[in-house]
Scaffold this active site. Structure first.
Site, short mmCIF file in Angstrom:
data_model
loop_
_atom_site.label_atom_id
_atom_site.label_comp_id
_atom_site.label_asym_id
_atom_site.label_seq_id
_atom_site.Cartn_x
_atom_site.Cartn_y
_atom_site.Cartn_z
N SER A 132 14.22 -7.67 -6.72
CA SER A 132 13.14 -7.35 -7.64
C SER A 132 13.15 -8.29 -8.83
O SER A 132 14.20 -8.69 -9.31
CB SER A 132 13.31 -5.91 -8.16
OG SER A 132 12.39 -5.64 -9.20
N ARG A 186 5.90 -9.46 -15.30
CA ARG A 186 4.67 -9.62 -16.07
C ARG A 186 4.89 -10.40 -17.35
O ARG A 186 3.99 -11.04 -17.85
CB ARG A 186 4.07 -8.25 -16.37
CG ARG A 186 3.47 -7.58 -15.17
CD ARG A 186 2.95 -6.20 -15.51
NE ARG A 186 4.03 -5.24 -15.71
CZ ARG A 186 4.66 -4.59 -14.75
NH1 ARG A 186 4.34 -4.80 -13.49
NH2 ARG A 186 5.61 -3.73 -15.02
N LYS A 215 19.45 -3.40 -8.78
CA LYS A 215 18.07 -3.84 -8.79
C LYS A 215 17.97 -5.11 -9.65
O LYS A 215 18.58 -5.20 -10.70
CB LYS A 215 17.16 -2.77 -9.39
CG LYS A 215 15.70 -3.19 -9.43
CD LYS A 215 14.82 -2.14 -10.05
CE LYS A 215 13.37 -2.65 -10.07
NZ LYS A 215 12.52 -1.83 -10.90
N HIS A 247 11.44 -7.18 -11.46
CA HIS A 247 11.07 -6.16 -12.47
C HIS A 247 9.62 -6.29 -12.91
O HIS A 247 9.28 -6.01 -14.05
CB HIS A 247 11.99 -6.22 -13.68
CG HIS A 247 13.44 -6.08 -13.35
ND1 HIS A 247 13.98 -4.92 -12.87
CD2 HIS A 247 14.46 -6.97 -13.40
CE1 HIS A 247 15.26 -5.09 -12.65
NE2 HIS A 247 15.59 -6.33 -12.96
#
Length: 117
Positions: free
Chosen positions: A88, A93, A66, A90
């Site tokens: 991804s 943010r 991932k 993750h």
């Protein structure tokens, strides 16, 4: 985390309740929040492609990576024999300059050429 995130008073990180004391007592550096310092302690910077190869020798489970965002990393993952790739960022943010997953997907799909899931 890297942008010195702090919750305003009176809000709390309830999921980190048992770590709040550690985060607020000397963990903070001049450049980061206590949360950033705590999260950075959880990340092992020694993990690399050799770790992926080692993991595949000690398990019969399929290894899925991932966090793949580039064609180069996707090709390396295929070369190492992983069963799948999870494109991804993750959540991104708190990561500066990370592309959106949907932006990275075409490059990764092209790089793997259907050789992994």
């Amino acid at each position: 985390v890297r942008n010195r995130f702090e919750l305003p008073h009176p809000y709390k990180l309830e999921n980190f309740a048992k770590f709040v004391e550690r985060m607020s007592s000397g963990v903070r550096s001049s450049n980061d929040s206590g949360l950033a310092a705590y999260v950075n302690k959880l990340i092992d910077p020694s993990l690399d492609w050799e770790t992926v190869s080692w993991l595949m020798t000690v398990t019969r489970l399929p290894v899925v990576l991932k966090g793949i965002l580039t064609g180069d990393d996707a090709r390396e993952a295929v070369r190492r024999g992983v069963a799948g790739i999870w494109v991804s960022n993750h959540g991104a943010r708190q990561l500066d300059g990370v592309p959106a997953t949907i932006e990275a997907l075409p490059e990764v799909v092209e790089a793997v050429g259907g050789r992994v899931e």
